[in-house]
Write a protein that holds these residues in place. Structure first.
Motif, mmCIF file in Angstrom:
data_model
loop_
_atom_site.group_PDB
_atom_site.id
_atom_site.type_symbol
_atom_site.label_atom_id
_atom_site.label_comp_id
_atom_site.label_asym_id
_atom_site.label_seq_id
_atom_site.Cartn_x
_atom_site.Cartn_y
_atom_site.Cartn_z
ATOM 1 N N ALA A 4 0.842 -1.190 0.000
ATOM 2 C CA ALA A 4 0.000 0.000 0.000
ATOM 3 C C ALA A 4 0.879 1.244 0.000
ATOM 4 O O ALA A 4 1.700 1.431 0.907
ATOM 5 N N GLN A 6 0.871 5.150 0.435
ATOM 6 C CA GLN A 6 -0.028 6.076 1.109
ATOM 7 C C GLN A 6 0.423 7.519 0.888
ATOM 8 O O GLN A 6 1.622 7.824 0.910
ATOM 9 N N SER A 7 -0.539 8.388 0.671
ATOM 10 C CA SER A 7 -0.276 9.822 0.521
ATOM 11 C C SER A 7 -0.470 10.519 1.866
ATOM 12 O O SER A 7 -1.344 10.141 2.654
ATOM 13 N N CYS A 66 5.710 4.326 1.401
ATOM 14 C CA CYS A 66 5.294 2.935 1.474
ATOM 15 C C CYS A 66 6.169 2.243 2.504
ATOM 16 O O CYS A 66 7.401 2.342 2.442
#
Length: 273
Positions: A4, A6-7, A66
């Motif tokens: 995943a 992620q921002s 990440c």
């Protein structure tokens, strides 16, 4: 691979009081007054200004990370997530104290740019996925007319590496002993930055669209070879990753070109992770 990316949407700074060396001497100087007190006041003002610059830096909506996959290099990277490509890690300095006490895993590598994925369908209705990743280098950044050409790190101004990854999972065969479904994938990587030589821009007049390019007359190409060698090392095909498995597909690789036209491509096929 169930990774995943992620921002960063919301961030918050926490200020922690520290036991700094020389605090008692500084307090004594302030109490005594005179030149010593003025020097301490100037140092405090400078420190406060530096802290304000750091905490006002825009993070939300402009960075991603990440915790299980190395996204600082082009896909597929065989490096562990704890050994990133430092030229793209924007929180390296801030995370140094954590790494010094063995807690580097608490601070994942923070990249500036974007990472987005979409699922689409072709004309036959077969679905495929496409991901776009952009990574901005941190070794030579600044406003457009300030960060130009190479610097002492042999890095062009505002270098950005973009990556496009496309993949499709093939339909699995039926049966208990059927192999795992294969994934066909392809990637294309390019770079956008400043011309890798020593030059600058001088704004004329009011700066409304009028600028003069000045090329350094001596040592114009200082660091250019170092920059190209770094690209060649980064984009050298990995024989274990940048090739198809089981004879399916065909890899395609192109040597990166320095400047805004640098590109690297690869394709392959293999079992789904």
């Amino acid at each position: 691979g169930n990774h995943a990316v992620q921002s960063v949407v919301v961030s918050r700074w926490h200020r922690i009081p520290l036991q700094l060396e020389g605090v008692e001497a500084a307090l004594a100087a302030l109490a005594a007054g005179g030149p010593a007190a003025a020097a301490v006041a100037r140092e405090d003002a400078m420190r406060a200004a530096c802290i304000e610059k750091i905490t006002s830096f825009s993070i939300d909506g402009a960075h991603f990370f990440c915790e299980s996959l190395d996204v600082t290099r082009a896909f597929p990277s065989d490096r562990p997530v704890g050994l990133p490509s430092w030229e793209f890690v924007w929180n390296r300095w801030l995370s140094t104290p954590w790494a010094s006490v063995g807690l580097s895993h608490m601070c994942p590598a923070l990249l500036q740019g974007m990472c987005e994925e979409r699922q689409l369908a072709d004309l036959d209705g077969d679905k495929f996925s496409i991901a776009l990743v952009s990574r901005r280098g941190r070794l030579h950044v600044g406003p457009r007319y300030r960060a130009r050409g190479l610097n002492d790190n042999a890095e062009p101004g505002n270098e950005i590496e973009c990556e496009l990854v496309v993949w499709r999972t093939l339909r699995a065969s039926a049966g208990p002993n059927a192999p795992l479904p294969a994934v066909h994938w392809a990637r294309y990587v390019w770079r956008r930055g400043s011309v890798p030589l020593w030059w600058a821009v001088r704004i004329k007049g009011s700066g409304m669209g009028e600028a003069e390019i000045k090329i350094q007359p001596t040592c114009t190409f200082k660091g250019s070879r170092r920059y190209v060698r770094r690209l060649q090392k980064r984009f050298t095909p990995n024989p274990h990753l940048d090739r198809p498995h089981h004879g399916a597909g065909a890899p395609v690789d192109t040597a990166p070109t320095p400047g805004s036209g640098g590109a690297d491509a690869a394709a392959g096929a293999g079992p789904a992770p």
